[in-house]
Design a protein around this motif. Structure first.
Motif, PDB file in Angstrom:
ATOM      1  N   CYS A   7       0.818  -1.226   0.000  1.00 22.47           N
ATOM      2  CA  CYS A   7       0.000   0.000   0.000  1.00 22.47           C
ATOM      3  C   CYS A   7       0.850   1.272   0.000  1.00 22.47           C
ATOM      4  O   CYS A   7       0.322   2.371  -0.045  1.00 22.47           O
ATOM      5  N   GLU A   8       2.167   1.103   0.078  1.00 17.52           N
ATOM      6  CA  GLU A   8       3.144   2.199   0.056  1.00 17.52           C
ATOM      7  C   GLU A   8       3.031   3.126   1.262  1.00 17.52           C
ATOM      8  O   GLU A   8       3.471   4.271   1.201  1.00 17.52           O
ATOM      9  N   PHE A   9       2.483   2.610   2.376  1.00 21.04           N
ATOM     10  CA  PHE A   9       2.502   3.341   3.642  1.00 21.04           C
ATOM     11  C   PHE A   9       3.969   3.451   4.051  1.00 21.04           C
ATOM     12  O   PHE A   9       4.690   2.454   4.129  1.00 21.04           O
ATOM     13  N   ASP A  10       4.448   4.696   4.285  1.00 17.01           N
ATOM     14  CA  ASP A  10       5.892   4.891   4.444  1.00 17.01           C
ATOM     15  C   ASP A  10       6.331   5.260   5.859  1.00 17.01           C
ATOM     16  O   ASP A  10       7.394   5.832   6.046  1.00 17.01           O
ATOM     17  N   GLU A  11       5.549   4.864   6.835  1.00 17.15           N
ATOM     18  CA  GLU A  11       5.915   5.188   8.208  1.00 17.15           C
ATOM     19  C   GLU A  11       5.994   3.937   9.090  1.00 17.15           C
ATOM     20  O   GLU A  11       5.601   3.959  10.254  1.00 17.15           O
ATOM     21  N   ILE A  12       6.488   2.831   8.541  1.00 19.32           N
ATOM     22  CA  ILE A  12       6.615   1.598   9.311  1.00 19.32           C
ATOM     23  C   ILE A  12       7.944   1.627  10.056  1.00 19.32           C
ATOM     24  O   ILE A  12       9.013   1.691   9.448  1.00 19.32           O
ATOM     25  N   ASP A  13       7.862   1.576  11.383  1.00 21.98           N
ATOM     26  CA  ASP A  13       9.056   1.630  12.219  1.00 21.98           C
ATOM     27  C   ASP A  13       9.697   0.247  12.277  1.00 21.98           C
ATOM     28  O   ASP A  13       9.090  -0.727  12.729  1.00 21.98           O
ATOM     29  N   THR A  14      10.923   0.134  11.795  1.00 27.47           N
ATOM     30  CA  THR A  14      11.641  -1.141  11.786  1.00 27.47           C
ATOM     31  C   THR A  14      12.805  -1.147  12.777  1.00 27.47           C
ATOM     32  O   THR A  14      13.579  -2.092  12.802  1.00 27.47           O
ATOM     33  N   GLU A  15      12.904  -0.122  13.598  1.00 30.92           N
ATOM     34  CA  GLU A  15      14.036   0.042  14.509  1.00 30.92           C
ATOM     35  C   GLU A  15      14.192  -1.141  15.472  1.00 30.92           C
ATOM     36  O   GLU A  15      15.306  -1.564  15.774  1.00 30.92           O
ATOM     37  N   ASP A  16      13.080  -1.696  15.958  1.00 25.82           N
ATOM     38  CA  ASP A  16      13.133  -2.774  16.944  1.00 25.82           C
ATOM     39  C   ASP A  16      13.151  -4.165  16.317  1.00 25.82           C
ATOM     40  O   ASP A  16      13.031  -5.166  17.029  1.00 25.82           O
ATOM     41  N   PHE A  17      13.311  -4.249  15.004  1.00 26.91           N
ATOM     42  CA  PHE A  17      13.291  -5.528  14.313  1.00 26.91           C
ATOM     43  C   PHE A  17      14.648  -5.837  13.710  1.00 26.91           C
ATOM     44  O   PHE A  17      15.436  -4.941  13.417  1.00 26.91           O
ATOM     45  N   GLU A  18      14.897  -7.139  13.505  1.00 24.45           N
ATOM     46  CA  GLU A  18      16.119  -7.594  12.846  1.00 24.45           C
ATOM     47  C   GLU A  18      15.764  -8.189  11.492  1.00 24.45           C
ATOM     48  O   GLU A  18      14.621  -8.568  11.239  1.00 24.45           O
ATOM     49  N   GLU A  19      16.765  -8.314  10.628  1.00 19.15           N
ATOM     50  CA  GLU A  19      16.548  -8.887   9.309  1.00 19.15           C
ATOM     51  C   GLU A  19      15.951 -10.288   9.437  1.00 19.15           C
ATOM     52  O   GLU A  19      16.405 -11.102  10.231  1.00 19.15           O
ATOM     53  N   GLY A  20      14.912 -10.558   8.676  1.00 14.26           N
ATOM     54  CA  GLY A  20      14.226 -11.842   8.712  1.00 14.26           C
ATOM     55  C   GLY A  20      13.001 -11.855   9.603  1.00 14.26           C
ATOM     56  O   GLY A  20      12.223 -12.808   9.576  1.00 14.26           O
ATOM     57  N   ASP A  21      12.810 -10.811  10.413  1.00 12.77           N
ATOM     58  CA  ASP A  21      11.639 -10.733  11.290  1.00 12.77           C
ATOM     59  C   ASP A  21      10.380 -10.451  10.478  1.00 12.77           C
ATOM     60  O   ASP A  21      10.411  -9.752   9.469  1.00 12.77           O
ATOM     61  N   ASN A  22       9.277 -10.999  10.961  1.00  7.00           N
ATOM     62  CA  ASN A  22       7.972 -10.762  10.328  1.00  7.00           C
ATOM     63  C   ASN A  22       7.243  -9.668  11.086  1.00  7.00           C
ATOM     64  O   ASN A  22       7.322  -9.588  12.306  1.00  7.00           O
ATOM     65  N   LEU A  23       6.529  -8.829  10.360  1.00  5.57           N
ATOM     66  CA  LEU A  23       5.707  -7.790  10.947  1.00  5.57           C
ATOM     67  C   LEU A  23       4.532  -7.516  10.021  1.00  5.57           C
ATOM     68  O   LEU A  23       4.478  -8.024   8.908  1.00  5.57           O
ATOM     69  N   SER A  24       3.587  -6.742  10.507  1.00  8.12           N
ATOM     70  CA  SER A  24       2.405  -6.418   9.712  1.00  8.12           C
ATOM     71  C   SER A  24       2.363  -4.931   9.431  1.00  8.12           C
ATOM     72  O   SER A  24       2.746  -4.115  10.270  1.00  8.12           O
ATOM     73  N   CYS A  25       1.848  -4.580   8.272  1.00  6.29           N
ATOM     74  CA  CYS A  25       1.672  -3.175   7.928  1.00  6.29           C
ATOM     75  C   CYS A  25       0.504  -2.635   8.754  1.00  6.29           C
ATOM     76  O   CYS A  25      -0.587  -3.214   8.738  1.00  6.29           O
ATOM     77  N   PRO A  26       0.717  -1.542   9.476  1.00  5.58           N
ATOM     78  CA  PRO A  26      -0.378  -0.986  10.267  1.00  5.58           C
ATOM     79  C   PRO A  26      -1.489  -0.380   9.406  1.00  5.58           C
ATOM     80  O   PRO A  26      -2.607  -0.197   9.877  1.00  5.58           O
ATOM     81  N   CYS A  28      -2.447  -1.511   5.894  1.00  6.15           N
ATOM     82  CA  CYS A  28      -3.229  -2.482   5.115  1.00  6.15           C
ATOM     83  C   CYS A  28      -3.290  -3.865   5.769  1.00  6.15           C
ATOM     84  O   CYS A  28      -4.085  -4.708   5.356  1.00  6.15           O
ATOM     85  N   GLY A  29      -2.434  -4.119   6.752  1.00  7.95           N
ATOM     86  CA  GLY A  29      -2.466  -5.381   7.473  1.00  7.95           C
ATOM     87  C   GLY A  29      -1.720  -6.530   6.820  1.00  7.95           C
ATOM     88  O   GLY A  29      -1.742  -7.648   7.321  1.00  7.95           O
ATOM     89  N   LYS A  30      -1.056  -6.292   5.697  1.00 11.64           N
ATOM     90  CA  LYS A  30      -0.316  -7.347   5.016  1.00 11.64           C
ATOM     91  C   LYS A  30       0.843  -7.827   5.880  1.00 11.64           C
ATOM     92  O   LYS A  30       1.461  -7.056   6.609  1.00 11.64           O
ATOM     93  N   SER A  31       1.158  -9.121   5.766  1.00  7.79           N
ATOM     94  CA  SER A  31       2.316  -9.681   6.453  1.00  7.79           C
ATOM     95  C   SER A  31       3.570  -9.314   5.673  1.00  7.79           C
ATOM     96  O   SER A  31       3.640  -9.517   4.457  1.00  7.79           O
ATOM     97  N   LEU A  32       4.546  -8.795   6.400  1.00  7.70           N
ATOM     98  CA  LEU A  32       5.784  -8.341   5.772  1.00  7.70           C
ATOM     99  C   LEU A  32       6.976  -8.994   6.450  1.00  7.70           C
ATOM    100  O   LEU A  32       6.883  -9.454   7.583  1.00  7.70           O
ATOM    101  N   VAL A  33       8.086  -9.024   5.749  1.00  4.06           N
ATOM    102  CA  VAL A  33       9.330  -9.521   6.317  1.00  4.06           C
ATOM    103  C   VAL A  33      10.410  -8.479   6.066  1.00  4.06           C
ATOM    104  O   VAL A  33      10.488  -7.892   4.987  1.00  4.06           O
ATOM    105  N   LEU A  34      11.225  -8.230   7.082  1.00  9.21           N
ATOM    106  CA  LEU A  34      12.313  -7.263   6.965  1.00  9.21           C
ATOM    107  C   LEU A  34      13.489  -7.946   6.277  1.00  9.21           C
ATOM    108  O   LEU A  34      14.020  -8.940   6.776  1.00  9.21           O
ATOM    109  N   VAL A  35      13.880  -7.457   5.107  1.00  6.49           N
ATOM    110  CA  VAL A  35      14.945  -8.086   4.327  1.00  6.49           C
ATOM    111  C   VAL A  35      16.241  -7.293   4.349  1.00  6.49           C
ATOM    112  O   VAL A  35      17.268  -7.776   3.871  1.00  6.49           O
ATOM    113  N   GLY A  36      16.212  -6.111   4.881  1.00  9.60           N
ATOM    114  CA  GLY A  36      17.409  -5.277   4.973  1.00  9.60           C
ATOM    115  C   GLY A  36      17.091  -4.038   5.774  1.00  9.60           C
ATOM    116  O   GLY A  36      16.005  -3.900   6.326  1.00  9.60           O
ATOM    117  N   ALA A  37      18.049  -3.163   5.867  1.00  8.69           N
ATOM    118  CA  ALA A  37      17.856  -1.924   6.619  1.00  8.69           C
ATOM    119  C   ALA A  37      16.700  -1.128   6.008  1.00  8.69           C
ATOM    120  O   ALA A  37      16.792  -0.643   4.882  1.00  8.69           O
TER     121      ALA A  37
END
Length: 82
Positions: A7-26, A28-37
């Motif tokens: 959905c191109e929401f650009d305010e997802i905070d990834t500071e507390d996550f590590e590469e490979g962690d799963n999170l959801s977009c606040p 659209c709710g899609k499941s996402l995975v952090l693949v890099g910084a």
């Protein structure tokens, strides 16, 4: 901050996550995975569905095997009739 690829929401905070962690977009709710910084990709939800399909196929094969065994029992009973 990262951007949701769906959905191109650009305010997802990834500071507390590590590469490979799963999170959801606040947004659209899609499941996402952090693949890099601050880089996100859609999680592979389809893989879970494929696994479920594989289990269904195995169950179907087991049922087919049971049918074959039943057929053999019938053939054995026919031998006794002769």
């Amino acid at each position: 901050m990262a951007t949701c690829p769906e959905c191109e929401f650009d305010e997802i905070d990834t500071e507390d996550f590590e590469e490979g962690d799963n999170l959801s977009c606040p947004e659209c709710g899609k499941s996402l995975v952090l693949v890099g910084a601050d880089e996100l990709e859609l999680a592979d939800d389809d893989d879970e569905d494929v696994d479920d399909d594989d289990e269904d196929l195995e169950e179907d094969e087991d049922e087919d095997d049971d049918d074959d065994e039943d057929d053999e029992d019938v053939e054995d009973e026919e031998d006794f009739d002769e």
